[in-house]
Enzyme design. Sequence first.
Site, PDB file in Angstrom:
ATOM      1  N   ASP A   1      66.679  59.625  46.641  1.00  0.00           N
ATOM      2  CA  ASP A   1      65.479  59.058  46.040  1.00  0.00           C
ATOM      3  C   ASP A   1      65.765  57.613  45.654  1.00  0.00           C
ATOM      4  O   ASP A   1      66.796  57.053  46.023  1.00  0.00           O
ATOM      5  CB  ASP A   1      65.068  59.882  44.804  1.00  0.00           C
TER       6      ASP A   1
ATOM      7  N   LYS B   1      62.894  63.865  51.239  1.00  0.00           N
ATOM      8  CA  LYS B   1      63.372  63.826  49.863  1.00  0.00           C
ATOM      9  C   LYS B   1      62.877  65.041  49.080  1.00  0.00           C
ATOM     10  O   LYS B   1      63.665  65.748  48.443  1.00  0.00           O
ATOM     11  CB  LYS B   1      62.914  62.530  49.182  1.00  0.00           C
TER      12      LYS B   1
END
Length: 230
Positions: free
Chosen positions: A158, A139
């Site tokens: 996310d 991420k």
Amino acid sequence: MSPAKKAKREQRRAGKAESAARAKRALEIVERLDDAYPARIELNFRNPLELAVATILSAQCTDKRVNEVTAILFEKYRTAENYANADPEVFQEEIRPTGFFRNKTRSILAFTQALVERHDGLVPDRMEALVQLPGIGRKTANVVLGSAFGEREGIVVDTHVIRVSERLGLSKESEPEKIEQDLMKLVPRDEWTDFGLRMIQHGRYTCTARKPRCDGCPVEELCPSAHSLG
DNA sequence: CTCCCGATAT
DNA sequence: ATATCAGGAG
């Protein structure tokens, strides 16, 4: 031709039509999010190192608070060496308001020490190298690649993107990596970075976790969850 | 899977 | 009261 074979062929045709419809709906969603939200990062940064640090600090914390902390932090720590040589006790207090401060201190100091040792103090611009670094998961790597380097290696997934993808029916997966793969199939590569940024905006301001604001949602007609949610 | 942290919205 | 906030490591 046998009835069984004929049925199988029909099933395949239906499957193709269904996936085509799913792809078309996804493109419509991309377009509407494009009209509704800016492709903007709300974390303040001036270079890849600052973005990486800000992103690590942003875990389970509002970006508003991260920006308050980094406004001071980035004046003191300007290079990977500065962080790598920091006193953990001092650094911990400097980032305390962002929460998880012990873990984040360990992550940022280990990350910057690895930068100094492996990459001459510079943040690498490749996914393979980034995810090898301590404190950097896929991420965070996607955030840095997309918004600091202009690369298009993946889509940021996310907490917001996970929730919104699920509600919009863009993925039935639960693991972030698999959700990302589903999204990459549905969204044109040129849009990967901006799509992620707009999904996050959408998740923050409209498709919120607790009480989504379906009234006035730009993709309400395209959302399978619009009725079951608030 | 749990743990890490504390402020804030609901 | 409690779920949630730009996650990652063990």
